[in-house]
Design a protein around this motif. Structure first.
Motif, mmCIF file in Angstrom:
data_model
loop_
_atom_site.group_PDB
_atom_site.id
_atom_site.type_symbol
_atom_site.label_atom_id
_atom_site.label_comp_id
_atom_site.label_asym_id
_atom_site.label_seq_id
_atom_site.Cartn_x
_atom_site.Cartn_y
_atom_site.Cartn_z
ATOM 1 N N PHE A 70 -22.809 -7.970 44.434
ATOM 2 C CA PHE A 70 -21.524 -8.296 43.818
ATOM 3 C C PHE A 70 -20.775 -9.267 44.726
ATOM 4 O O PHE A 70 -20.819 -9.146 45.952
ATOM 5 C CB PHE A 70 -20.730 -7.008 43.650
ATOM 6 N N ASP A 71 -20.051 -10.260 44.145
ATOM 7 C CA ASP A 71 -19.410 -11.259 45.011
ATOM 8 C C ASP A 71 -18.003 -10.862 45.457
ATOM 9 O O ASP A 71 -17.467 -11.434 46.406
ATOM 10 C CB ASP A 71 -19.392 -12.638 44.346
ATOM 11 N N TYR A 72 -17.352 -9.913 44.784
ATOM 12 C CA TYR A 72 -16.047 -9.369 45.200
ATOM 13 C C TYR A 72 -14.927 -10.419 45.199
ATOM 14 O O TYR A 72 -13.979 -10.320 45.981
ATOM 15 C CB TYR A 72 -16.148 -8.685 46.569
ATOM 16 N N THR A 73 -15.004 -11.426 44.330
ATOM 17 C CA THR A 73 -13.858 -12.299 44.125
ATOM 18 C C THR A 73 -12.772 -11.515 43.398
ATOM 19 O O THR A 73 -13.030 -10.462 42.791
ATOM 20 C CB THR A 73 -14.227 -13.522 43.287
ATOM 21 N N LEU A 74 -11.553 -12.029 43.428
ATOM 22 C CA LEU A 74 -10.481 -11.379 42.679
ATOM 23 C C LEU A 74 -10.795 -11.361 41.191
ATOM 24 O O LEU A 74 -10.504 -10.375 40.496
ATOM 25 C CB LEU A 74 -9.153 -12.085 42.939
ATOM 26 N N GLU A 75 -11.408 -12.416 40.702
ATOM 27 C CA GLU A 75 -11.775 -12.465 39.286
ATOM 28 C C GLU A 75 -12.837 -11.419 38.950
ATOM 29 O O GLU A 75 -12.746 -10.758 37.906
ATOM 30 C CB GLU A 75 -12.275 -13.868 38.923
ATOM 31 N N GLY A 92 -3.078 -1.628 26.769
ATOM 32 C CA GLY A 92 -1.631 -1.661 26.955
ATOM 33 C C GLY A 92 -1.157 -0.756 28.067
ATOM 34 O O GLY A 92 -0.111 -0.101 27.951
ATOM 35 N N ALA A 93 -1.877 -0.728 29.187
ATOM 36 C CA ALA A 93 -1.550 0.189 30.279
ATOM 37 C C ALA A 93 -0.375 -0.313 31.100
ATOM 38 O O ALA A 93 -0.119 -1.517 31.201
ATOM 39 C CB ALA A 93 -2.762 0.375 31.194
ATOM 40 N N GLU A 94 0.323 0.627 31.709
ATOM 41 C CA GLU A 94 1.296 0.323 32.744
ATOM 42 C C GLU A 94 0.552 0.369 34.074
ATOM 43 O O GLU A 94 0.036 1.417 34.469
ATOM 44 C CB GLU A 94 2.427 1.342 32.713
ATOM 45 N N VAL A 95 0.457 -0.775 34.745
ATOM 46 C CA VAL A 95 -0.379 -0.892 35.935
ATOM 47 C C VAL A 95 0.508 -0.917 37.175
ATOM 48 O O VAL A 95 1.408 -1.752 37.295
ATOM 49 C CB VAL A 95 -1.257 -2.154 35.875
ATOM 50 N N ILE A 96 0.230 0.019 38.086
ATOM 51 C CA ILE A 96 0.949 0.117 39.356
ATOM 52 C C ILE A 96 -0.068 -0.209 40.441
ATOM 53 O O ILE A 96 -1.080 0.497 40.589
ATOM 54 C CB ILE A 96 1.534 1.532 39.573
ATOM 55 N N ALA A 97 0.159 -1.286 41.194
ATOM 56 C CA ALA A 97 -0.896 -1.786 42.074
ATOM 57 C C ALA A 97 -0.330 -2.243 43.407
ATOM 58 O O ALA A 97 0.733 -2.864 43.466
ATOM 59 C CB ALA A 97 -1.636 -2.934 41.393
ATOM 60 N N HIS A 98 -1.072 -1.961 44.462
ATOM 61 C CA HIS A 98 -0.617 -2.200 45.830
ATOM 62 C C HIS A 98 -1.444 -3.296 46.491
ATOM 63 O O HIS A 98 -2.675 -3.311 46.376
ATOM 64 C CB HIS A 98 -0.758 -0.897 46.638
ATOM 65 N N SER A 99 -0.774 -4.215 47.187
ATOM 66 C CA SER A 99 -1.424 -5.171 48.076
ATOM 67 C C SER A 99 -2.525 -5.942 47.330
ATOM 68 O O SER A 99 -2.253 -6.576 46.311
ATOM 69 C CB SER A 99 -1.960 -4.411 49.302
ATOM 70 N N MET A 100 -3.781 -5.925 47.817
ATOM 71 C CA MET A 100 -4.855 -6.621 47.113
ATOM 72 C C MET A 100 -4.992 -6.129 45.684
ATOM 73 O O MET A 100 -5.321 -6.908 44.773
ATOM 74 C CB MET A 100 -6.185 -6.444 47.844
ATOM 75 N N GLY A 101 -4.759 -4.846 45.458
ATOM 76 C CA GLY A 101 -4.829 -4.316 44.103
ATOM 77 C C GLY A 101 -3.839 -4.996 43.178
ATOM 78 O O GLY A 101 -4.102 -5.186 41.985
ATOM 79 N N GLY A 102 -2.683 -5.393 43.736
ATOM 80 C CA GLY A 102 -1.716 -6.134 42.950
ATOM 81 C C GLY A 102 -2.245 -7.500 42.556
ATOM 82 O O GLY A 102 -2.032 -7.970 41.428
ATOM 83 N N SER A 103 -2.946 -8.159 43.478
ATOM 84 C CA SER A 103 -3.562 -9.451 43.158
ATOM 85 C C SER A 103 -4.584 -9.284 42.044
ATOM 86 O O SER A 103 -4.634 -10.085 41.099
ATOM 87 C CB SER A 103 -4.233 -10.030 44.403
ATOM 88 N N VAL A 104 -5.409 -8.255 42.147
ATOM 89 C CA VAL A 104 -6.400 -7.978 41.112
ATOM 90 C C VAL A 104 -5.719 -7.701 39.776
ATOM 91 O O VAL A 104 -6.148 -8.182 38.720
ATOM 92 C CB VAL A 104 -7.292 -6.793 41.526
ATOM 93 N N ILE A 106 -2.796 -8.752 38.703
ATOM 94 C CA ILE A 106 -2.265 -9.995 38.145
ATOM 95 C C ILE A 106 -3.370 -10.776 37.451
ATOM 96 O O ILE A 106 -3.203 -11.267 36.323
ATOM 97 C CB ILE A 106 -1.622 -10.841 39.255
ATOM 98 N N VAL A 107 -4.507 -10.895 38.122
ATOM 99 C CA VAL A 107 -5.629 -11.639 37.546
ATOM 100 C C VAL A 107 -6.132 -10.946 36.282
ATOM 101 O O VAL A 107 -6.423 -11.602 35.272
ATOM 102 C CB VAL A 107 -6.755 -11.802 38.585
ATOM 103 N N MET A 108 -6.200 -9.625 36.301
ATOM 104 C CA MET A 108 -6.643 -8.906 35.110
ATOM 105 C C MET A 108 -5.668 -9.111 33.956
ATOM 106 O O MET A 108 -6.087 -9.306 32.797
ATOM 107 C CB MET A 108 -6.795 -7.416 35.400
ATOM 108 N N ALA A 109 -4.383 -9.069 34.239
ATOM 109 C CA ALA A 109 -3.387 -9.270 33.175
ATOM 110 C C ALA A 109 -3.505 -10.656 32.563
ATOM 111 O O ALA A 109 -3.265 -10.838 31.366
ATOM 112 C CB ALA A 109 -1.991 -9.037 33.730
ATOM 113 N N ALA A 110 -3.855 -11.653 33.387
ATOM 114 C CA ALA A 110 -4.019 -13.011 32.883
ATOM 115 C C ALA A 110 -5.299 -13.176 32.085
ATOM 116 O O ALA A 110 -5.322 -13.876 31.067
ATOM 117 C CB ALA A 110 -3.992 -13.997 34.053
ATOM 118 N N ARG A 111 -6.382 -12.520 32.526
ATOM 119 C CA ARG A 111 -7.692 -12.688 31.886
ATOM 120 C C ARG A 111 -7.935 -11.709 30.746
ATOM 121 O O ARG A 111 -8.718 -12.003 29.829
ATOM 122 C CB ARG A 111 -8.793 -12.528 32.943
ATOM 123 N N HIS A 112 -7.277 -10.546 30.807
ATOM 124 C CA HIS A 112 -7.498 -9.493 29.807
ATOM 125 C C HIS A 112 -6.144 -8.939 29.361
ATOM 126 O O HIS A 112 -5.819 -7.772 29.612
ATOM 127 C CB HIS A 112 -8.356 -8.378 30.399
#
Length: 255
Positions: A70-75, A92-104, A106-112
């Motif tokens: 696995f390449d482990y990019t944020l995407e 339609g989840a409410e996502v609570i995310a910390h640090s790198m998880g927050g970056s992930v 954001i990317v998930m919200a944009a892509r999905h």
């Protein structure tokens, strides 16, 4: 504990799930962490209890599998998390995310976008980071080559991290930890900050009050992001001041 296959090779993401009403709440940890350890007190706090809650471990971390292919990019992290949420029947989840998880997140919200109805980001990484030897967190890890890190550089990271962070960091695959750090420092194009400002869902960004004014806060506010300081904590605000973190999170979610 529940799980879902998220790669063609059969690798699984796992999460701890608490039953409750919809919409579901999805908790996502940071680099070298694990969501059950970081978010148990939050998900069970009196101001937040009662919703279906998934405390998810990202690929390569915690309870989840640690594939070396696995390449482990944020995407890739975001897409794997999206597959797991689809398998769990979450939308339609409410996502609570910390640090790198927050970056992930954001990317998930944009892509999905169907998966995310609201974001609460706890001191998330929004911009690229310049790697530097000896730096804390992802910047210090990414200053190594992968070969150097696997050959022994991880021991230096362990010693800098300290016993508390290492307790969860040691559960991560070493390739997963290194590649996640490298891609976190590189960020995305557009940047995570730019992606966040474009998202149409309600967004709240939490930062430690002791860090002083948050860089770019006014720009975020103008794009509709609510920026909130959290008192009595450092970067790991849900561990440093769990009651305050839960209260500001509940306010952000309208609970």
């Amino acid at each position: 504990m529940r799980d879902a296959v998220v790669t063609p090779e059969g690798d699984r993401i796992r999460w701890v799930e608490l039953p409750g009403r919809e919409p579901a709440r999805v908790y996502v940890h940071g680099l070298g962490a694990t969501s059950p350890a970081y978010f148990a007190a939050t998900a069970c706090h009196r101001s937040l209890i009662g919703h279906r809650s998934l405390l998810v471990d990202l690929m390569g971390h915690g309870l989840s599998d640690r594939p070396t292919h696995f390449d482990y990019t944020l995407e890739s992290h975001a897409d794997a998390l999206a597959v797991a949420l689809d398998e769990a029947g979450v939308a339609g989840a409410e996502v609570i995310a910390h640090s790198m998880g927050g970056s992930v997140a954001i990317v998930m919200a944009a892509r999905h976008p169907r998966l995310v109805s609201r974001l609460v980001l706890a001191d998330a990484n929004l911009d690229p980071i310049t790697p530097a030897p000896g730096a804390p967190g992802s910047g210090g890890i990414a200053a190594h080559s992968e070969q150097e890190f696997l050959r022994g550089g991880w021991e230096q990271v362990r010693d800098r991290a300290g016993a508390h962070w290492w307790a969860t960091m040691r559960l991560a695959g070493r390739e997963a930890l290194y590649r996640s750090a490298v891609h976190l420092t590189r960020g995305t194009t557009p940047t995570m900050r730019e992606l966040l400002m474009r998202l149409p869902v309600p967004r709240t960004f939490l930062f430690p009050e002791a860090d002083g004014p948050f860089r770019g806060a006014e720009e975020l506010r103008l794009s509709g992001v609510t920026v909130v300081p959290v008192a009595g904590c450092g970067h790991n605000m849900m561990l440093d001041n769990p009651d305050a973190f839960a209260r500001v999170t509940a306010a952000a979610l309208g609970s």
